[in-house]
Design an enzyme around this catalytic site. Structure first.
Site, mmCIF file in Angstrom:
data_model
loop_
_atom_site.group_PDB
_atom_site.id
_atom_site.type_symbol
_atom_site.label_atom_id
_atom_site.label_comp_id
_atom_site.label_asym_id
_atom_site.label_seq_id
_atom_site.Cartn_x
_atom_site.Cartn_y
_atom_site.Cartn_z
ATOM 1 N N GLY A 28 0.751 -1.059 0.021
ATOM 2 C CA GLY A 28 -0.031 0.018 -0.031
ATOM 3 C C GLY A 28 0.884 1.339 0.077
ATOM 4 O O GLY A 28 1.970 1.291 0.177
ATOM 5 N N TYR A 29 0.178 2.257 -0.236
ATOM 6 C CA TYR A 29 1.118 3.612 -0.363
ATOM 7 C C TYR A 29 0.534 4.684 0.677
ATOM 8 O O TYR A 29 -0.482 4.922 0.863
ATOM 9 C CB TYR A 29 0.944 4.285 -1.660
ATOM 10 C CG TYR A 29 1.592 3.475 -2.727
ATOM 11 C CD1 TYR A 29 2.647 3.718 -2.985
ATOM 12 C CD2 TYR A 29 0.920 2.261 -3.104
ATOM 13 C CE1 TYR A 29 3.589 3.058 -3.877
ATOM 14 C CE2 TYR A 29 1.592 1.465 -4.102
ATOM 15 C CZ TYR A 29 2.880 1.803 -4.293
ATOM 16 O OH TYR A 29 3.619 1.102 -5.473
ATOM 17 N N LEU A 30 1.709 4.862 1.655
ATOM 18 C CA LEU A 30 1.309 6.098 2.519
ATOM 19 C C LEU A 30 1.439 7.485 1.872
ATOM 20 O O LEU A 30 0.627 8.350 2.376
ATOM 21 C CB LEU A 30 2.532 6.042 3.669
ATOM 22 C CG LEU A 30 2.924 4.852 4.570
ATOM 23 C CD1 LEU A 30 3.903 4.957 5.195
ATOM 24 C CD2 LEU A 30 1.273 5.132 5.478
ATOM 25 N N GLU A 82 -3.057 4.848 1.851
ATOM 26 C CA GLU A 82 -4.221 5.360 1.116
ATOM 27 C C GLU A 82 -4.998 4.110 0.703
ATOM 28 O O GLU A 82 -4.794 3.018 0.477
ATOM 29 C CB GLU A 82 -3.609 6.107 -0.077
ATOM 30 C CG GLU A 82 -2.722 7.397 0.290
ATOM 31 C CD GLU A 82 -2.044 7.801 -1.056
ATOM 32 O OE1 GLU A 82 -2.234 7.131 -2.101
ATOM 33 O OE2 GLU A 82 -1.550 8.984 -0.726
#
Length: 155
Positions: A28-30, A82
């Site tokens: 996932g992406y911060l 996100e």
């Protein structure tokens, strides 16, 4: 600064008979802004935090920093990411002196299979296996961070 030089291709043929290793990956992406992506990844039983910069004009090279982190910390950080998680199986395939990382996506990106090769220079020659299709290096739609926002199954 560490530079990542890689090229990406779609996959059209049978590559699995050539696979020597496979690993399930969840990420996932911060942060997924183009100037910097901050990725949390669980690869098998290992956790990683990766920061990537914006690509150069060709899209072939960009800054990359990666650090292994404890698995439980990666699991916790994934909860802060996100919306949209990447779920894929990564296969490693040798081609001459290089190794292709072939990602078969699952979930909302089902049907997408992409191969990446890391190079020492942008102009380095490499063997192109018959199962490689169109090059998509520099096409933002194929960045994992973009696939979390605009999944392949919705194109």
């Amino acid at each position: 600064m560490a530079q990542e030089i890689e090229r990406k291709f779609l996959v059209k043929g049978k590559f699995k008979p050539e696979v020597f290793k496979s690993t399930r990956i969840t990420q996932g992406y911060l942060s997924s802004v183009p100037e910097r992506t901050v990725r949390v990844r669980i690869k098998g039983e290992q956790g990683f935090l990766t920061i990537k910069g914006k690509g150069n004009h060709s899209g072939i090279s960009r800054y990359e920093w990666e650090k292994e982190i404890p698995l439980n910390e990666a699991e916790e950080l994934l909860q802060l990411c996100e919306p949209g998680v990447i779920d894929k199986t990564r296969y490693l395939v040798k081609a001459g002196e290089h190794t292709f990382e072939v990602d078969e996506f699952h979930g909302e990106n089902e049907g997408l299979i992409m191969a990446e090769i890391e190079l020492k220079t942008e102009n380095e020659n490499f063997i192109k296996p018959a199962w490689l299709d169109k090059e998509v290096t520099g096409d933002d739609r194929y960045y994992n961070a973009m696939l979390t926002k605009h999944p392949y199954t919705k194109w």
